[in-house]
Design an enzyme around this catalytic site. Structure first.
Site, PDB file in Angstrom:
ATOM      1  N   TYR A 187      -5.677  -8.967  10.140  1.00 44.43           N
ATOM      2  CA  TYR A 187      -5.869  -8.555   8.486  1.00 44.43           C
ATOM      3  C   TYR A 187      -5.776 -10.333   8.073  1.00 44.43           C
ATOM      4  O   TYR A 187      -5.510 -11.124   7.823  1.00 44.43           O
ATOM      5  CB  TYR A 187      -4.851  -8.458   7.923  1.00 44.43           C
ATOM      6  CG  TYR A 187      -4.421  -6.812   8.289  1.00 44.43           C
ATOM      7  CD1 TYR A 187      -5.580  -5.477   8.928  1.00 44.43           C
ATOM      8  CD2 TYR A 187      -3.461  -5.905   7.680  1.00 44.43           C
ATOM      9  CE1 TYR A 187      -5.562  -4.113   8.829  1.00 44.43           C
ATOM     10  CE2 TYR A 187      -3.333  -4.308   8.072  1.00 44.43           C
ATOM     11  CZ  TYR A 187      -3.941  -3.934   8.519  1.00 44.43           C
ATOM     12  OH  TYR A 187      -4.117  -2.421   8.621  1.00 44.43           O
ATOM     13  N   LEU A 216      -4.030   6.571  -0.604  1.00 47.96           N
ATOM     14  CA  LEU A 216      -4.884   6.623  -2.188  1.00 47.96           C
ATOM     15  C   LEU A 216      -6.197   6.209  -1.917  1.00 47.96           C
ATOM     16  O   LEU A 216      -7.186   6.439  -2.562  1.00 47.96           O
ATOM     17  CB  LEU A 216      -4.314   5.887  -3.701  1.00 47.96           C
ATOM     18  CG  LEU A 216      -2.705   5.428  -3.157  1.00 47.96           C
ATOM     19  CD1 LEU A 216      -2.539   7.332  -3.946  1.00 47.96           C
ATOM     20  CD2 LEU A 216      -1.577   5.651  -3.059  1.00 47.96           C
ATOM     21  N   GLY A 225      -7.411   2.915  -3.131  1.00 49.05           N
ATOM     22  CA  GLY A 225      -7.591   2.844  -4.647  1.00 49.05           C
ATOM     23  C   GLY A 225      -8.102   4.173  -5.353  1.00 49.05           C
ATOM     24  O   GLY A 225      -8.074   4.409  -6.555  1.00 49.05           O
ATOM     25  N   LEU A 275      -7.309   7.587  -5.734  1.00 51.92           N
ATOM     26  CA  LEU A 275      -6.217   8.856  -6.112  1.00 51.92           C
ATOM     27  C   LEU A 275      -5.888   7.866  -6.990  1.00 51.92           C
ATOM     28  O   LEU A 275      -5.141   8.321  -7.150  1.00 51.92           O
ATOM     29  CB  LEU A 275      -6.693   8.989  -5.207  1.00 51.92           C
ATOM     30  CG  LEU A 275      -6.728   9.574  -3.970  1.00 51.92           C
ATOM     31  CD1 LEU A 275      -6.253  10.656  -2.740  1.00 51.92           C
ATOM     32  CD2 LEU A 275      -7.563  11.092  -4.066  1.00 51.92           C
ATOM     33  N   GLY A 297      -5.962   6.774  -9.820  1.00 53.96           N
ATOM     34  CA  GLY A 297      -5.906   6.897 -11.590  1.00 53.96           C
ATOM     35  C   GLY A 297      -6.763   6.257 -12.551  1.00 53.96           C
ATOM     36  O   GLY A 297      -6.851   6.848 -13.587  1.00 53.96           O
ATOM     37  N   LYS A 298      -7.271   5.203 -11.937  1.00 55.43           N
ATOM     38  CA  LYS A 298      -7.273   3.934 -12.709  1.00 55.43           C
ATOM     39  C   LYS A 298      -8.775   3.850 -12.591  1.00 55.43           C
ATOM     40  O   LYS A 298      -9.101   3.515 -13.433  1.00 55.43           O
ATOM     41  CB  LYS A 298      -6.740   2.618 -12.306  1.00 55.43           C
ATOM     42  CG  LYS A 298      -7.561   2.081 -11.081  1.00 55.43           C
ATOM     43  CD  LYS A 298      -6.902   0.638 -10.761  1.00 55.43           C
ATOM     44  CE  LYS A 298      -7.585   0.491  -9.601  1.00 55.43           C
ATOM     45  NZ  LYS A 298      -6.610  -0.867  -8.906  1.00 55.43           N
TER      46      LYS A 298
HETATM   47  N1  LIG Z   1      -4.641   0.862  11.615  1.00 56.30           N
HETATM   48  C1  LIG Z   1      -5.766   0.784  10.181  1.00 56.30           C
HETATM   49  O1  LIG Z   1      -7.052   0.623  10.838  1.00 56.30           O
HETATM   50  C2  LIG Z   1      -5.551   0.261   8.898  1.00 56.30           C
HETATM   51  C3  LIG Z   1      -6.583   0.377   7.988  1.00 56.30           C
HETATM   52  C4  LIG Z   1      -6.812   0.573   6.559  1.00 56.30           C
HETATM   53  C5  LIG Z   1      -5.468   0.041   6.013  1.00 56.30           C
HETATM   54  N2  LIG Z   1      -4.118  -0.040   7.269  1.00 56.30           N
HETATM   55  C6  LIG Z   1      -2.675  -0.215   5.835  1.00 56.30           C
HETATM   56  O2  LIG Z   1      -2.457   0.115   5.390  1.00 56.30           O
HETATM   57  C7  LIG Z   1      -2.422   0.145   3.726  1.00 56.30           C
HETATM   58  C8  LIG Z   1      -2.822   0.331   2.757  1.00 56.30           C
HETATM   59  O3  LIG Z   1      -4.311   0.935   2.944  1.00 56.30           O
HETATM   60  P1  LIG Z   1      -5.644   0.373   1.617  1.00 56.30           P
HETATM   61  O4  LIG Z   1      -5.082  -0.180   1.237  1.00 56.30           O
HETATM   62  O5  LIG Z   1      -6.938   1.233   1.797  1.00 56.30           O
HETATM   63  O6  LIG Z   1      -4.827   1.968   0.845  1.00 56.30           O
HETATM   64  P2  LIG Z   1      -4.469   2.728   0.070  1.00 56.30           P
HETATM   65  O7  LIG Z   1      -2.933   2.691  -1.200  1.00 56.30           O
HETATM   66  O8  LIG Z   1      -4.991   4.058  -0.294  1.00 56.30           O
HETATM   67  O9  LIG Z   1      -5.421   1.814  -1.324  1.00 56.30           O
HETATM   68  C9  LIG Z   1      -4.794   0.405  -1.862  1.00 56.30           C
HETATM   69  C10 LIG Z   1      -5.681   0.158  -3.249  1.00 56.30           C
HETATM   70  O10 LIG Z   1      -5.729   0.728  -4.326  1.00 56.30           O
HETATM   71  C11 LIG Z   1      -4.887  -0.371  -5.317  1.00 56.30           C
HETATM   72  N3  LIG Z   1      -4.331   0.144  -5.815  1.00 56.30           N
HETATM   73  C12 LIG Z   1      -2.715  -0.526  -5.008  1.00 56.30           C
HETATM   74  N4  LIG Z   1      -1.836   0.041  -5.830  1.00 56.30           N
HETATM   75  C13 LIG Z   1      -1.987   0.231  -7.361  1.00 56.30           C
HETATM   76  C14 LIG Z   1      -1.627   0.851  -8.448  1.00 56.30           C
HETATM   77  N5  LIG Z   1      -0.007   1.156  -8.715  1.00 56.30           N
HETATM   78  N6  LIG Z   1      -2.930   1.226  -9.553  1.00 56.30           N
HETATM   79  C15 LIG Z   1      -3.751   0.602  -9.458  1.00 56.30           C
HETATM   80  N7  LIG Z   1      -4.684   1.053  -8.190  1.00 56.30           N
HETATM   81  C16 LIG Z   1      -3.402   0.756  -6.780  1.00 56.30           C
HETATM   82  C17 LIG Z   1      -5.853  -1.469  -5.418  1.00 56.30           C
HETATM   83  O11 LIG Z   1      -7.354  -1.720  -5.087  1.00 56.30           O
HETATM   84  P3  LIG Z   1      -7.479  -2.078  -6.418  1.00 56.30           P
HETATM   85  O12 LIG Z   1      -6.415  -2.468  -6.951  1.00 56.30           O
HETATM   86  O13 LIG Z   1      -9.182  -2.913  -6.035  1.00 56.30           O
HETATM   87  O14 LIG Z   1      -8.580  -0.821  -7.072  1.00 56.30           O
HETATM   88  C18 LIG Z   1      -4.989  -1.524  -3.590  1.00 56.30           C
HETATM   89  O15 LIG Z   1      -5.922  -2.201  -2.653  1.00 56.30           O
HETATM   90  C19 LIG Z   1      -3.250  -1.453   4.486  1.00 56.30           C
HETATM   91  O16 LIG Z   1      -2.237  -2.490   3.409  1.00 56.30           O
HETATM   92  C20 LIG Z   1      -2.670  -1.469   6.072  1.00 56.30           C
HETATM   93  O17 LIG Z   1      -1.424  -2.341   5.906  1.00 56.30           O
HETATM   94  C21 LIG Z   1      -4.375   0.283   8.418  1.00 56.30           C
END
Ligand SMILES: NC(=O)c1ccc[n+]([C@@H]2O[C@H](COP(=O)([O-])OP(=O)(O)OC[C@H]3O[C@@H](n4cnc5c(N)ncnc54)[C@H](OP(=O)(O)O)[C@@H]3O)[C@@H](O)[C@H]2O)c1
Length: 323
Positions: free
Chosen positions: A57, A206, A209, A211, A213-214
């Site tokens: 990362y 989510l 992002g 899911l 809801g924004k």
């Molecule tokens: N092992 C792997 O290969 C792998 C791959 C991916 C992720 N991960 C890990 O899993 C974590 C989560 O994955 P993800 O980043 O894909 O997850 P996610 O939780 O599905 O989506 C995160 C995105 O949702 C939005 N968000 C977050 N909280 C919010 C809220 N309260 N209200 C509105 N929008 C919100 C933000 O983007 P916006 O604000 O831009 O919409 C944020 O970047 C990563 O940070 C990482 O640590 C691991």
């Protein structure tokens, strides 16, 4: 503080982990370091003790920021997870490399960036075709005996790959992708992990992002999501409509749509933890609001039904390729 036992590791962790992938500029663009530090701190204050990062990362940047954030938190209460897989070239290109000497080097570099003595959960970020499984497990075992790693696991492995790894070492955790829109692992990996008491921390709960809801379905993205099929055209619009339809149910429980979806996601008995991607204190505050919540069985299935959307066609299917 809500805690769950993280499978056979026995670690006591919050069901929400703070995800730090958002500090990778190549995927998410530049993020404010101050916001990230404040969010990491607020997470701890709101009862979250599990932090997920990876040396990939931001090519070590996310680990550095996390290392800074945890300096004034009680180390013994934290559970830090990081991942290894890539060989990093000076020109920022990468290739898979879990070979013994390189894996050791990566682990030691992560410990320095995180400013800790021991990685609580070390995951193989992906499956490396070229390194014999016994060599990978042997290196991890040496690192474990030296106190540099406590528990080991894998990410992005099929159930067959994970079973094969487990023949060589005490892998006790997995980190697969999973959301209520993309839940294929319910067919194989999750039942296997539940039966074997493997710690399961799902990622992208989510759906990056989507899911939360924004979104209304009209937004355009400048980060990696501009190339993701679920964030394009009619498909993006129909998913956003389905997500918005959850509002009355969320209100019934006094939750935001984000919290409703996260609560439902965490109800699967095989899933111990959801790693949530966080950019700001507001986002972690929203996530933490799902701690300790639960839905009725009927409402859980109502959420599932609302989000029943066919997966995006695979490129080979879209081209009408012969089966
Ligand atoms: N092992 C792997 O290969 C792998 C791959 C991916 C992720 N991960 C890990 O899993 C974590 C989560 O994955 P993800 O980043 O894909 O997850 P996610 O939780 O599905 O989506 C995160 C995105 O949702 C939005 N968000 C977050 N909280 C919010 C809220 N309260 N209200 C509105 N929008 C919100 C933000 O983007 P916006 O604000 O831009 O919409 C944020 O970047 C990563 O940070 C990482 O640590 C691991």
């Amino acid at each position: 503080m809500e805690r769950v036992v993280f499978g056979r590791s026995g670690l006591s962790v919050s069901p929400i982990a703070f995800g730090t992938w958002q500090l990778s500029p190549r995927f998410w663009g530049d993020q404010s370091k101050e916001d990230a530090l404040a969010a990491m701190r607020l997470a701890f204050d709101r009862g979250i003790n599990f932090y997920d990062t990876a040396d990939a990362y931001g090519d070590g940047y996310a680990e550095e920021v996390l290392g800074e954030a945890i300096q004034d938190m009680p180390r013994e209460e934290l559970v830090i997870c990081t991942k290894f897989f890539n060989h990093f070239n000076p020109d920022a290109s990468r290739y898979p490399d879990l070979s013994p000497a390189y894996l050791r080097e990566r682990c030691e570099a992560s410990l320095k960036r995180l400013r800790i003595e021991t990685i609580d959960v070390a995951l193989l970020h992906f499956y490396d075709q070229l390194t014999p499984l016994a060599d990978v497990a042997g290196t991890l075992e040496q690192l474990r005996q030296e106190g540099k790693v406590r528990f080991i696991g894998v990410s992005n492995h099929t159930v067959e790959q994970f079973r094969a790894q487990r023949l060589h070492g005490p892998y006790c955790a997995v980190q697969p992708p999973y959301s209520l829109l993309a839940h294929e692992i319910e067919d194989d990996l999750l039942p296997y992990c539940e039966a074997e008491n493997i710690g399961v921390m799902i990622y992208s709960p989510l759906h990056k992002g989507l899911l939360t809801g924004k979104y209304q379905g009209t937004e355009a993205f400048t980060d990696f999501r501009q190339h993701h099929p679920d964030f394009q055209g009619e498909r993006f619009k129909s998913i956003c409509q389905a997500v918005q339809s959850l509002k009355p149910l969320a209100e019934k429980y006094g939750l935001t749509i984000y919290q409703l979806v996260l609560t439902a996601t965490l109800m699967h008995p095989a899933i111990h933890v959801a790693a949530c991607g966080i950019k700001s204190p507001e986002q972690i505050a929203d996530a933490a609001g799902a701690l300790g919540k639960s839905l009725s069985r009927e409402d859980y299935y109502a959420v599932r039904k609302a989000l029943e959307i066919a997966p995006a066609p695979k490129i080979s299917d879209a081209k009408g390729a012969k089966k």
